[in-house]
Scaffold this motif. Structure first.
Motif, PDB file in Angstrom:
ATOM      1  N   GLY A   1      -3.354  -4.115   7.123  1.00  0.00           N
ATOM      2  CA  GLY A   1      -2.051  -4.497   6.599  1.00  0.00           C
ATOM      3  C   GLY A   1      -1.449  -3.415   5.724  1.00  0.00           C
ATOM      4  N   LEU A   2      -2.282  -2.825   4.864  1.00  0.00           N
ATOM      5  CA  LEU A   2      -1.807  -1.745   4.007  1.00  0.00           C
ATOM      6  C   LEU A   2      -1.342  -0.548   4.825  1.00  0.00           C
ATOM      7  N   LEU A   3      -2.113  -0.206   5.846  1.00  0.00           N
ATOM      8  CA  LEU A   3      -1.764   0.943   6.677  1.00  0.00           C
ATOM      9  C   LEU A   3      -0.482   0.692   7.463  1.00  0.00           C
ATOM     10  N   GLU A   4      -0.311  -0.537   7.956  1.00  0.00           N
ATOM     11  CA  GLU A   4       0.908  -0.848   8.704  1.00  0.00           C
ATOM     12  C   GLU A   4       2.144  -0.764   7.813  1.00  0.00           C
ATOM     13  N   ARG A   5       2.012  -1.229   6.570  1.00  0.00           N
ATOM     14  CA  ARG A   5       3.136  -1.124   5.636  1.00  0.00           C
ATOM     15  C   ARG A   5       3.422   0.332   5.303  1.00  0.00           C
ATOM     16  N   GLU A   6       2.343   1.134   5.174  1.00  0.00           N
ATOM     17  CA  GLU A   6       2.538   2.554   4.893  1.00  0.00           C
ATOM     18  C   GLU A   6       3.183   3.258   6.078  1.00  0.00           C
ATOM     19  N   ARG A   7       2.764   2.869   7.297  1.00  0.00           N
ATOM     20  CA  ARG A   7       3.371   3.445   8.500  1.00  0.00           C
ATOM     21  C   ARG A   7       4.856   3.135   8.550  1.00  0.00           C
ATOM     22  N   GLU A   8       5.206   1.897   8.201  1.00  0.00           N
ATOM     23  CA  GLU A   8       6.609   1.492   8.175  1.00  0.00           C
ATOM     24  C   GLU A   8       7.393   2.326   7.164  1.00  0.00           C
TER      25      GLU A   8
ATOM     26  N   TRP B   1      13.157  -6.779  -2.637  1.00  0.00           N
ATOM     27  CA  TRP B   1      13.309  -5.602  -1.770  1.00  0.00           C
ATOM     28  C   TRP B   1      12.046  -5.325  -0.979  1.00  0.00           C
ATOM     29  N   ARG B   2      10.893  -5.433  -1.627  1.00  0.00           N
ATOM     30  CA  ARG B   2       9.627  -5.167  -0.937  1.00  0.00           C
ATOM     31  C   ARG B   2       9.333  -6.225   0.130  1.00  0.00           C
ATOM     32  N   GLY B   3       9.928  -7.394  -0.024  1.00  0.00           N
ATOM     33  CA  GLY B   3       9.690  -8.454   0.947  1.00  0.00           C
ATOM     34  C   GLY B   3      10.545  -8.350   2.195  1.00  0.00           C
ATOM     35  N   LEU B   4      11.509  -7.451   2.194  1.00  0.00           N
ATOM     36  CA  LEU B   4      12.383  -7.287   3.360  1.00  0.00           C
ATOM     37  C   LEU B   4      11.746  -6.397   4.418  1.00  0.00           C
ATOM     38  N   GLY B   5      12.054  -6.692   5.654  1.00  0.00           N
ATOM     39  CA  GLY B   5      11.642  -5.817   6.740  1.00  0.00           C
ATOM     40  C   GLY B   5      12.650  -4.700   6.937  1.00  0.00           C
ATOM     41  N   PRO B   6      12.345  -3.707   7.765  1.00  0.00           N
ATOM     42  CA  PRO B   6      13.252  -2.572   7.985  1.00  0.00           C
ATOM     43  C   PRO B   6      14.640  -3.006   8.449  1.00  0.00           C
ATOM     44  N   GLU B   7      14.723  -3.980   9.379  1.00  0.00           N
ATOM     45  CA  GLU B   7      16.017  -4.414   9.879  1.00  0.00           C
ATOM     46  C   GLU B   7      16.815  -5.124   8.796  1.00  0.00           C
ATOM     47  N   GLU B   8      16.127  -5.915   7.961  1.00  0.00           N
ATOM     48  CA  GLU B   8      16.812  -6.622   6.879  1.00  0.00           C
ATOM     49  C   GLU B   8      17.358  -5.640   5.851  1.00  0.00           C
TER      50      GLU B   8
ATOM     51  N   THR C   1      20.395 -10.752  -4.709  1.00  0.00           N
ATOM     52  CA  THR C   1      19.300 -10.235  -5.541  1.00  0.00           C
ATOM     53  C   THR C   1      19.306 -10.754  -6.961  1.00  0.00           C
ATOM     54  N   ALA C   2      20.461 -11.216  -7.449  1.00  0.00           N
ATOM     55  CA  ALA C   2      20.549 -11.690  -8.835  1.00  0.00           C
ATOM     56  C   ALA C   2      21.739 -12.626  -8.962  1.00  0.00           C
ATOM     57  N   PRO C   3      21.690 -13.583  -9.894  1.00  0.00           N
ATOM     58  CA  PRO C   3      22.826 -14.480 -10.083  1.00  0.00           C
ATOM     59  C   PRO C   3      24.088 -13.690 -10.435  1.00  0.00           C
ATOM     60  N   ALA C   4      25.158 -13.946  -9.714  1.00  0.00           N
ATOM     61  CA  ALA C   4      26.409 -13.225  -9.954  1.00  0.00           C
ATOM     62  C   ALA C   4      27.169 -13.913 -11.083  1.00  0.00           C
ATOM     63  N   THR C   5      26.713 -13.722 -12.306  1.00  0.00           N
ATOM     64  CA  THR C   5      27.382 -14.305 -13.463  1.00  0.00           C
ATOM     65  C   THR C   5      28.587 -13.453 -13.846  1.00  0.00           C
ATOM     66  N   ARG C   6      29.463 -14.023 -14.675  1.00  0.00           N
ATOM     67  CA  ARG C   6      30.669 -13.313 -15.089  1.00  0.00           C
ATOM     68  C   ARG C   6      30.337 -11.996 -15.796  1.00  0.00           C
TER      69      ARG C   6
ATOM     70  N   ALA D   1      14.906  -8.894 -14.368  1.00  0.00           N
ATOM     71  CA  ALA D   1      15.862  -8.487 -13.325  1.00  0.00           C
ATOM     72  C   ALA D   1      15.221  -7.469 -12.397  1.00  0.00           C
ATOM     73  N   TYR D   2      14.508  -6.492 -12.985  1.00  0.00           N
ATOM     74  CA  TYR D   2      13.862  -5.480 -12.140  1.00  0.00           C
ATOM     75  C   TYR D   2      12.776  -6.108 -11.277  1.00  0.00           C
ATOM     76  N   GLU D   3      11.935  -6.932 -11.906  1.00  0.00           N
ATOM     77  CA  GLU D   3      10.801  -7.513 -11.183  1.00  0.00           C
ATOM     78  C   GLU D   3      11.261  -8.387 -10.029  1.00  0.00           C
ATOM     79  N   LYS D   4      12.312  -9.165 -10.262  1.00  0.00           N
ATOM     80  CA  LYS D   4      12.833 -10.019  -9.204  1.00  0.00           C
ATOM     81  C   LYS D   4      13.398  -9.185  -8.063  1.00  0.00           C
ATOM     82  N   GLY D   5      14.207  -8.185  -8.420  1.00  0.00           N
ATOM     83  CA  GLY D   5      14.786  -7.332  -7.399  1.00  0.00           C
ATOM     84  C   GLY D   5      13.728  -6.551  -6.643  1.00  0.00           C
ATOM     85  N   ASP D   6      12.701  -6.103  -7.344  1.00  0.00           N
ATOM     86  CA  ASP D   6      11.630  -5.334  -6.714  1.00  0.00           C
ATOM     87  C   ASP D   6      10.874  -6.191  -5.713  1.00  0.00           C
ATOM     88  N   ARG D   7      10.545  -7.433  -6.100  1.00  0.00           N
ATOM     89  CA  ARG D   7       9.835  -8.334  -5.191  1.00  0.00           C
ATOM     90  C   ARG D   7      10.685  -8.635  -3.965  1.00  0.00           C
TER      91      ARG D   7
END
Length: 248
Positions: free
Chosen positions: A84-91, A147-154, A198-203, A139-145
């Motif tokens: 799994g690690l290698l496949e993610r690295e290949r991607e 982004w890392r959860g998206l596939g290449p097409e997403e 990625t984050a609540p669009a507050t005013r 905010a960073y941690e949520k956005g980081d999780r």
């Protein structure tokens, strides 16, 4: 079947000295030692060596590698985890190759470089300190999780949607449309919907982001490539939309 220490060292791209050291520290014992003192390795030893080399490439120290191997008795499960690690690295490397190829093509054609194309596949955590300072660690941690959860097409679709927004803003600016008009406000609505992925669009968040689009040259460039003043239009449109449509 078994192999001599010289054969394994050659095939694994390492040295006999390294393999002997692995044996001395209890990391990789030979399956047997011949009467001539040579060390021989069977299939199980080869699998263990493969795991050692994989963990070393991930940056683990020898002591950490030993701890991991001792804690993972199920060889099949461990290999699936490594795979799994290698496949993610290949991607990730595949995206880097595509990114560099795009940069080369644009450079040779004299075309403008686009940041979102140039750095796809590279470690985005270099922005951790800046994002944390502006909007806090959550905010960073949520956005980081996310982004890392998206596939290449997403990821491609997400960036393409923003590029469409920027282009639409540019066309509105070229057409002399007002930031508070229906057309531009609809673009702002779509923009806020994109941001809310990625984050609540507050005013306050949207207004602050709009101001940064102009104040920070790195962001302004992404919009002003569609015509000078586009970033300012984005700021004004988001500010108007946020004040009338969003809440904190």
């Amino acid at each position: 079947m078994e192999w001599s220490i010289q054969e394994i060292a050659r095939r694994a791209g390492t040295t006999s000295r390294t393999l002997r050291y692995y044996g001395d520290i209890g990391l990789l014992a030979p399956s047997r030692t011949g009467a001539n003192g040579y060390r021989y390795y069977d299939q199980a030893a080869l699998v263990r060596l493969q795991r050692i080399l994989l963990l070393r490439e991930l940056g683990l120290s020898l002591s950490a590698v030993k701890d991991v191997l001792e804690g993972q008795r199920d060889t099949s499960a461990a290999l699936r985890a490594h795979l799994g690690l290698l496949e993610r690295e290949r991607e990730r490397i595949g995206r880097q190759i595509a990114s560099v190829r795009t940069t080369l093509h644009r450079t040779e054609k004299g075309q403008e470089l686009m940041a979102e194309d140039m750095f796809d596949g590279f470690d985005h955590t270099v922005y951790q300190e800046e994002v944390t300072e502006r909007w806090g660690p959550e905010a960073y941690e949520k956005g980081d999780r996310w982004w890392r959860g998206l596939g290449p097409e997403e990821r491609t679709a997400f960036l393409a949607e923003h590029d469409t927004l920027a282009r639409d803003y540019g066309q509105a600016r070229a057409g002399g449309l007002e930031a508070g008009g229906d057309v531009v406000q609809d673009i702002a609505r779509r923009h806020c919907a994109w941001l809310s992925t990625t984050a609540p669009a507050t005013r306050s968040y949207v207004i602050g982001l709009g101001a940064m689009y102009v104040a920070d040259p790195r962001f302004a460039k992404n919009y002003d490539r569609y015509g000078d003043g586009t970033a300012a239009l984005v700021r004004d449109a988001l500010t108007i939309y946020a004040r009338h449509r969003l809440s904190d």
